[in-house]
Design an enzyme around this catalytic site. Structure first.
Site, PDB file in Angstrom:
ATOM      1  N   HIS A 146       6.139   3.643   3.883  1.00 43.19           N
ATOM      2  CA  HIS A 146       7.410   4.343   3.781  1.00 43.19           C
ATOM      3  C   HIS A 146       8.445   3.496   3.346  1.00 43.19           C
ATOM      4  O   HIS A 146       8.421   2.297   4.082  1.00 43.19           O
ATOM      5  CB  HIS A 146       7.742   5.401   4.841  1.00 43.19           C
ATOM      6  CG  HIS A 146       8.682   6.050   4.705  1.00 43.19           C
ATOM      7  ND1 HIS A 146       8.965   7.160   3.898  1.00 43.19           N
ATOM      8  CD2 HIS A 146      10.136   6.042   5.107  1.00 43.19           C
ATOM      9  CE1 HIS A 146      10.029   7.660   4.099  1.00 43.19           C
ATOM     10  NE2 HIS A 146      10.893   6.816   4.781  1.00 43.19           N
ATOM     11  N   GLY A 203       5.962   4.162   9.783  1.00 42.77           N
ATOM     12  CA  GLY A 203       6.076   3.238   8.773  1.00 42.77           C
ATOM     13  C   GLY A 203       4.887   3.404   7.456  1.00 42.77           C
ATOM     14  O   GLY A 203       4.887   2.724   6.651  1.00 42.77           O
ATOM     15  N   GLU A 204       4.234   4.653   7.569  1.00 41.45           N
ATOM     16  CA  GLU A 204       3.261   4.953   6.477  1.00 41.45           C
ATOM     17  C   GLU A 204       3.694   6.095   5.750  1.00 41.45           C
ATOM     18  O   GLU A 204       4.520   5.762   4.795  1.00 41.45           O
ATOM     19  CB  GLU A 204       1.845   5.146   7.350  1.00 41.45           C
ATOM     20  CG  GLU A 204       1.222   3.983   7.924  1.00 41.45           C
ATOM     21  CD  GLU A 204      -0.095   4.012   8.711  1.00 41.45           C
ATOM     22  OE1 GLU A 204      -0.914   4.666   7.974  1.00 41.45           O
ATOM     23  OE2 GLU A 204      -0.412   3.630   9.760  1.00 41.45           O
ATOM     24  N   MET A 205       3.330   7.354   6.296  1.00 40.04           N
ATOM     25  CA  MET A 205       3.510   8.426   5.428  1.00 40.04           C
ATOM     26  C   MET A 205       5.004   8.882   5.744  1.00 40.04           C
ATOM     27  O   MET A 205       5.597   9.975   5.218  1.00 40.04           O
ATOM     28  CB  MET A 205       2.566   9.494   5.302  1.00 40.04           C
ATOM     29  CG  MET A 205       1.510   8.702   4.022  1.00 40.04           C
ATOM     30  SD  MET A 205       0.105   9.709   4.192  1.00 40.04           S
ATOM     31  CE  MET A 205       0.351  10.836   2.811  1.00 40.04           C
TER      32      MET A 205
END
Ligand SMILES: [Cu+2]
Lengths: 116, 339
Positions: B95, B137-139
């Site tokens: 992200h 931190g990812e999606m």
């Protein structure tokens, strides 16, 4: 008529008897092999094992790579560290209950130990 | 007759040398290496059997960037089929273009894995599926929000109904559909497999020598075992400058400090860079690392030791690893619902 034993000899006799009694009647030792990333007793893959209070499990590695047997159970917390083929380590279970025993390196290796 | 003890010793030596030479020449077509072939049947849970409708829905979700908070990152952004179901980066980018700590693992053959992710923190693909969606931190997605977003699209309402009749669009069916699609992403037949099946020339002589090194002097098979070339286990490889606790974050056992799950070697040629932190660009660099017996020794896996491989053995290993690259399995992209 027997010759009276000296105090020292008598003590030694008692200790030997106690050890023998423990080895035969009470505390058994069962070897649990680690073979092909599985726990094996007498050639059979196991997922559970039932033992008596005071018994010892001897974990013996038959694989060409290391294993590291541990338990974080309330009944018994231990970490045997890693050991190679041919080596073994023991754990004595001194209370009744259930312990989950795993290999840290290979978490697929998992057994439930019931202590009666 | 008395046999001189020296003679017995010599006989032992001869026997030993004979055994060694048998071991050295034991790699040949026709030998039974069938345990290195992928089982045709893919493991699947009773409560989420693979069906065409579920695979199709899972594929739509997998490639739909609206699954992310930004509506810009899909599962396929990092698990890109054109890059061996990974991203070609040392570590993942999530992200807001944030660079993450660990490399994107390939999702090839995850159906066969008893534990998911580098540290094994999820057991099933269903448990794993929503993790990256939620991770900031990812999606960076809110799960309730994504359910609302999908529910307004007729295309998804119909696809969910076909796949999971009467179950609706929920976190559970979302995870189940993604997991089902992942179960279809499996390795295809590689030159090595054809060689195992008896096609003598499917793998070059160099690659065959590499397989022999893989099984013996290279000690690779101690961890990269079975058809998926993994023991599904956790090992600290002594990577220089790496301080990620790895599996120790999940299980507080000393040997697991800095230990990560053994990745598959299927299609490994396609998934550079390598290691959980992506520190090595080529297979050659990885083999050099193992040849040194690792760099950081504080909690090194006990299977690691200097290998003393010569340049020809190293080259043959690379050749063998490349023979694990399967036939291309082209992916057709789904058309995503827009209303
Ligand atoms: Cu193990």
């Amino acid at each position: 008529m027997h010759k009276p034993l000296t105090q020292k000899r008598l003590h030694a006799a008692i200790i030997v008897t106690a050890i023998l009694a423990a080895a035969t009647a009470q505390a058994a030792e069962v070897t649990v092999n680690q073979h092909d990333k599985a726990f094996v007793v007498e050639g059979n893959k196991i997922e559970t094992i039932t033992i008596n209070v005071g018994d010892t499990l001897r974990f013996k590695n038959d694989d060409p790579f290391f294993h590291n047997i541990f338990s974080l159970s309330d009944l018994k917390t231990f970490d045997l560290g890693s050991f190679p083929k041919g080596k073994s380590k023991t754990v004595t279970f001194d209370r009744a209950g259930m312990a989950e025993v795993e290999c840290a390196i290979h978490p697929e290796m998992y057994i439930e130990v019931t202590v009666k | 007759m008395k046999i001189h003890p020296k003679f017995i010793l010599m006989a032992h030596k001869v026997l030993f040398i004979t055994c060694l030479s048998i071991a050295a020449t034991s790699i040949q077509a026709g030998e039974d290496y069938s345990h290195f072939l992928r089982p045709a049947e893919v493991p699947q849970p009773d409560n989420n059997r693979i069906t065409t409708a579920r695979v199709e829905l899972g594929k739509m979700l997998f490639f739909d960037p609206r699954l992310s908070g930004s509506n810009w990152i899909s599962c396929g952004t990092c698990h890109n089929p054109a890059l061996g179901w990974s991203d070609g980066l040392p570590t993942a980018v999530g992200h807001g273009m944030g660079v993450l700590e660990r490399a994107t693992p390939t999702i090839l053959n995850t159906a066969y894995q008893p534990l998911q992710l580098w540290d094994g923190r999820a057991r099933t693909l269903e448990q794993q599926a929503l993790g990256p969606l939620k991770a900031t931190g990812e999606m960076n997605q809110d799960l309730d929000e994504v359910i609302r977003e999908l529910s307004v699209l007729k295309g998804y309402r119909d696809a969910f109904e076909d796949a999971y009749p009467g179950e609706g669009i929920t976190k559970e069916t979302l995870a189940k559909a993604l997991a089902t699609y992942e179960r279809t992403i499996v390795s295809t037949e590689a030159p090595f497999d054809r060689w195992v099946k008896g096609e003598t020339h499917a793998m070059s002589k160099t690659a065959q020598k590499g397989f022999e090194v893989f099984l013996n002097k290279g000690r690779c098979v101690l961890c990269h075992s079975g058809f998926n070339f993994t023991d599904n286990g956790f090992h600290n490889l002594g990577l220089k400058g790496d301080h990620d606790p790895g599996r120790y974050g999940i299980r507080k056992i000393k040997i697991l400090k800095g230990a990560f799950k053994t990745p598959t070697l299927r299609d490994v040629e396609l998934t550079a860079p390598y290691m959980h932190n992506g520190m090595y660009k080529t297979l050659k660099e990885v083999i050099d690392h193992y040849d040194r017996g690792g760099d950081t020794k504080d909690n090194l896996d006990p299977n690691m030791q200097p290998l003393h491989l010569n340049p020809s053995e190293k080259a043959s290993l690379v050749s063998f690893l490349k023979s694990l690259t399967g036939e291309p399995a082209p992916v057709t992209l789904p058309r995503l619902p827009i209303e």
